[in-house]
Design a protein around this motif. Structure first.
Motif, PDB file in Angstrom:
ATOM      1  N   THR A   9       0.830  -1.208   0.000  1.00  0.00           N
ATOM      2  CA  THR A   9       0.000   0.000   0.000  1.00  0.00           C
ATOM      3  C   THR A   9       0.861   1.254   0.000  1.00  0.00           C
ATOM      4  OG1 THR A   9      -1.826  -1.158   1.075  1.00  0.00           O
ATOM      5  CG2 THR A   9      -1.794   1.247   1.279  1.00  0.00           C
ATOM      6  N   ASN A  10       1.937   1.261   0.785  1.00  0.00           N
ATOM      7  CA  ASN A  10       2.851   2.410   0.788  1.00  0.00           C
ATOM      8  C   ASN A  10       3.487   2.632  -0.574  1.00  0.00           C
ATOM      9  OD1 ASN A  10       2.507   3.299   3.456  1.00  0.00           O
ATOM     10  ND2 ASN A  10       3.990   1.829   4.230  1.00  0.00           N
ATOM     11  N   LEU A  11       3.862   1.562  -1.258  1.00  0.00           N
ATOM     12  CA  LEU A  11       4.453   1.695  -2.594  1.00  0.00           C
ATOM     13  C   LEU A  11       3.433   2.221  -3.601  1.00  0.00           C
ATOM     14  CD1 LEU A  11       6.638  -1.533  -2.773  1.00  0.00           C
ATOM     15  CD2 LEU A  11       7.440   0.833  -2.582  1.00  0.00           C
ATOM     16  N   ILE A  12       2.212   1.751  -3.512  1.00  0.00           N
ATOM     17  CA  ILE A  12       1.164   2.241  -4.412  1.00  0.00           C
ATOM     18  C   ILE A  12       0.930   3.728  -4.172  1.00  0.00           C
ATOM     19  CG2 ILE A  12      -1.306   2.065  -4.956  1.00  0.00           C
ATOM     20  CD1 ILE A  12      -1.001  -0.998  -4.377  1.00  0.00           C
ATOM     21  N   PHE A  13       0.921   4.136  -2.913  1.00  0.00           N
ATOM     22  CA  PHE A  13       0.764   5.556  -2.576  1.00  0.00           C
ATOM     23  C   PHE A  13       1.912   6.385  -3.169  1.00  0.00           C
ATOM     24  CE2 PHE A  13       1.883   8.968   0.448  1.00  0.00           C
ATOM     25  CZ  PHE A  13       0.765   9.777   0.299  1.00  0.00           C
ATOM     26  N   LYS A  14       3.133   5.916  -2.986  1.00  0.00           N
ATOM     27  CA  LYS A  14       4.316   6.673  -3.429  1.00  0.00           C
ATOM     28  C   LYS A  14       4.480   6.706  -4.938  1.00  0.00           C
ATOM     29  CE  LYS A  14       6.941   5.722   0.760  1.00  0.00           C
ATOM     30  NZ  LYS A  14       8.036   4.928   1.346  1.00  0.00           N
ATOM     31  N   HIS A  15       4.117   5.634  -5.630  1.00  0.00           N
ATOM     32  CA  HIS A  15       4.456   5.513  -7.045  1.00  0.00           C
ATOM     33  C   HIS A  15       3.281   5.567  -8.012  1.00  0.00           C
ATOM     34  CE1 HIS A  15       8.647   4.544  -6.144  1.00  0.00           C
ATOM     35  NE2 HIS A  15       8.167   3.812  -5.140  1.00  0.00           N
ATOM     36  N   GLU A  16       2.061   5.418  -7.522  1.00  0.00           N
ATOM     37  CA  GLU A  16       0.920   5.332  -8.431  1.00  0.00           C
ATOM     38  C   GLU A  16      -0.103   6.456  -8.263  1.00  0.00           C
ATOM     39  OE1 GLU A  16       0.789   3.494 -10.965  1.00  0.00           O
ATOM     40  OE2 GLU A  16       2.216   1.906 -10.540  1.00  0.00           O
ATOM     41  N   GLY A  17       0.042   7.287  -7.239  1.00  0.00           N
ATOM     42  CA  GLY A  17      -0.875   8.413  -7.091  1.00  0.00           C
ATOM     43  C   GLY A  17      -2.129   8.130  -6.303  1.00  0.00           C
ATOM     44  N   SER A  18      -2.145   7.039  -5.537  1.00  0.00           N
ATOM     45  CA  SER A  18      -3.316   6.777  -4.699  1.00  0.00           C
ATOM     46  C   SER A  18      -3.319   7.742  -3.513  1.00  0.00           C
ATOM     47  CB  SER A  18      -3.313   5.336  -4.187  1.00  0.00           C
ATOM     48  OG  SER A  18      -2.459   5.191  -3.071  1.00  0.00           O
ATOM     49  N   PHE A  54      -6.899   5.611 -10.959  1.00  0.00           N
ATOM     50  CA  PHE A  54      -6.924   4.212 -10.524  1.00  0.00           C
ATOM     51  C   PHE A  54      -6.743   3.268 -11.715  1.00  0.00           C
ATOM     52  CE2 PHE A  54      -9.580   0.378 -10.255  1.00  0.00           C
ATOM     53  CZ  PHE A  54      -8.822  -0.329  -9.333  1.00  0.00           C
ATOM     54  N   GLU A  55      -7.524   3.484 -12.761  1.00  0.00           N
ATOM     55  CA  GLU A  55      -7.493   2.573 -13.906  1.00  0.00           C
ATOM     56  C   GLU A  55      -6.173   2.594 -14.666  1.00  0.00           C
ATOM     57  OE1 GLU A  55     -11.071   3.507 -16.073  1.00  0.00           O
ATOM     58  OE2 GLU A  55     -12.252   2.138 -14.812  1.00  0.00           O
ATOM     59  N   SER A  56      -5.439   3.700 -14.581  1.00  0.00           N
ATOM     60  CA  SER A  56      -4.151   3.775 -15.281  1.00  0.00           C
ATOM     61  C   SER A  56      -2.974   3.394 -14.375  1.00  0.00           C
ATOM     62  CB  SER A  56      -3.944   5.176 -15.861  1.00  0.00           C
ATOM     63  OG  SER A  56      -3.832   6.126 -14.822  1.00  0.00           O
ATOM     64  N   SER A  57      -3.251   3.009 -13.141  1.00  0.00           N
ATOM     65  CA  SER A  57      -2.174   2.668 -12.203  1.00  0.00           C
ATOM     66  C   SER A  57      -1.632   1.277 -12.473  1.00  0.00           C
ATOM     67  CB  SER A  57      -2.679   2.765 -10.760  1.00  0.00           C
ATOM     68  OG  SER A  57      -3.644   1.760 -10.512  1.00  0.00           O
ATOM     69  N   GLY A  58      -0.456   1.024 -11.928  1.00  0.00           N
ATOM     70  CA  GLY A  58       0.145  -0.301 -12.006  1.00  0.00           C
ATOM     71  C   GLY A  58       1.474  -0.343 -12.724  1.00  0.00           C
ATOM     72  N   GLY A  59       1.736   0.613 -13.561  1.00  0.00           N
ATOM     73  CA  GLY A  59       2.960   0.582 -14.352  1.00  0.00           C
ATOM     74  C   GLY A  59       4.157   1.267 -13.735  1.00  0.00           C
ATOM     75  N   ASN A  60       3.974   1.893 -12.586  1.00  0.00           N
ATOM     76  CA  ASN A  60       5.065   2.675 -11.995  1.00  0.00           C
ATOM     77  C   ASN A  60       5.659   2.061 -10.737  1.00  0.00           C
ATOM     78  OD1 ASN A  60       4.790   4.819 -13.916  1.00  0.00           O
ATOM     79  ND2 ASN A  60       2.942   5.428 -12.825  1.00  0.00           N
ATOM     80  N   LEU A  61       5.170   0.901 -10.351  1.00  0.00           N
ATOM     81  CA  LEU A  61       5.658   0.291  -9.117  1.00  0.00           C
ATOM     82  C   LEU A  61       7.063  -0.276  -9.290  1.00  0.00           C
ATOM     83  CD1 LEU A  61       2.472  -1.615  -7.922  1.00  0.00           C
ATOM     84  CD2 LEU A  61       3.504   0.402  -6.884  1.00  0.00           C
ATOM     85  N   PRO A  62       7.897  -0.144  -8.261  1.00  0.00           N
ATOM     86  CA  PRO A  62       9.225  -0.753  -8.332  1.00  0.00           C
ATOM     87  C   PRO A  62       9.125  -2.276  -8.242  1.00  0.00           C
ATOM     88  CG  PRO A  62       8.867   0.183  -6.162  1.00  0.00           C
ATOM     89  CD  PRO A  62       7.676   0.566  -7.004  1.00  0.00           C
ATOM     90  N   GLU A  63      10.193  -2.948  -8.608  1.00  0.00           N
ATOM     91  CA  GLU A  63      10.235  -4.413  -8.624  1.00  0.00           C
ATOM     92  C   GLU A  63       9.863  -5.022  -7.270  1.00  0.00           C
ATOM     93  OE1 GLU A  63      10.443  -8.094 -10.223  1.00  0.00           O
ATOM     94  OE2 GLU A  63      10.647  -6.231 -11.351  1.00  0.00           O
ATOM     95  N   LYS A  64      10.269  -4.367  -6.173  1.00  0.00           N
ATOM     96  CA  LYS A  64       9.996  -4.942  -4.851  1.00  0.00           C
ATOM     97  C   LYS A  64       8.503  -5.037  -4.542  1.00  0.00           C
ATOM     98  CE  LYS A  64      10.893  -0.634  -2.344  1.00  0.00           C
ATOM     99  NZ  LYS A  64      11.715  -0.016  -1.300  1.00  0.00           N
ATOM    100  N   ALA A  65       7.657  -4.332  -5.287  1.00  0.00           N
ATOM    101  CA  ALA A  65       6.211  -4.453  -5.089  1.00  0.00           C
ATOM    102  C   ALA A  65       5.748  -5.879  -5.351  1.00  0.00           C
ATOM    103  CB  ALA A  65       5.466  -3.475  -5.991  1.00  0.00           C
ATOM    104  N   ASN A  66       6.379  -6.549  -6.313  1.00  0.00           N
ATOM    105  CA  ASN A  66       6.014  -7.942  -6.607  1.00  0.00           C
ATOM    106  C   ASN A  66       6.245  -8.842  -5.408  1.00  0.00           C
ATOM    107  OD1 ASN A  66       5.187  -7.406  -9.235  1.00  0.00           O
ATOM    108  ND2 ASN A  66       7.282  -7.585  -9.995  1.00  0.00           N
TER     109      ASN A  66
END
Length: 127
Positions: A49-58, A83-95
């Motif tokens: 959740t922290n990574l999504i906040f930092k990298h995806e604009g949530s 929301f719909e355009s999110s997902g492409g900016n997360l760092p590898e560690k998100a996986n």
């Protein structure tokens, strides 16, 4: 379950009106955690959740416990488009955190998606 969903909807619709536009978008999740995996679930959920906040604009998320192994979370987004355009900016560690969260759960489900209509929730008690 209907009462819980109604309660969560009320919380969603009224949380902190000063943070976002009238087009705020909410995604509601349900998690059924495996016995003995609660700590791993909460830690991986928090990190992801922290990574999504930092990298995806949530706008972040809140996690609620319904029972010892059942959790509900809602994620807040400025708009449906973000929301719909999110997902492409997360760092590898998100996986790593996503995989840990999946392994710690028997079931993860997106239960609802909402647009905020009116937001009256504040951060302090009325004086």
């Amino acid at each position: 379950m209907v009462i819980l969903q109604a309660l969560v909807l009320v919380i969603i619709l009224f949380w902190n009106k000063n943070c976002y536009s009238n087009n705020m978008y909410i995604v509601l999740y349900s998690f059924k955690v495996k016995s003995g995996e609660v700590k791993n679930f909460i830690e991986s959920w928090t990190e992801l959740t922290n990574l999504i906040f930092k990298h995806e604009g949530s706008l972040g998320s809140r996690l609620h416990k319904r029972s010892p192994l059942e959790y509900v979370a809602y994620a807040q987004w400025p708009t449906k488009d973000i929301f719909e355009s999110s997902g492409g900016n997360l760092p590898e560690k998100a996986n790593k955190y996503r995989d840990l969260m999946r392994v710690s759960c028997n079931d993860i489900e997106v239960t609802h998606k909402f647009e905020v209509v009116k937001d009256l929730l504040v951060n302090k008690i009325y004086e």
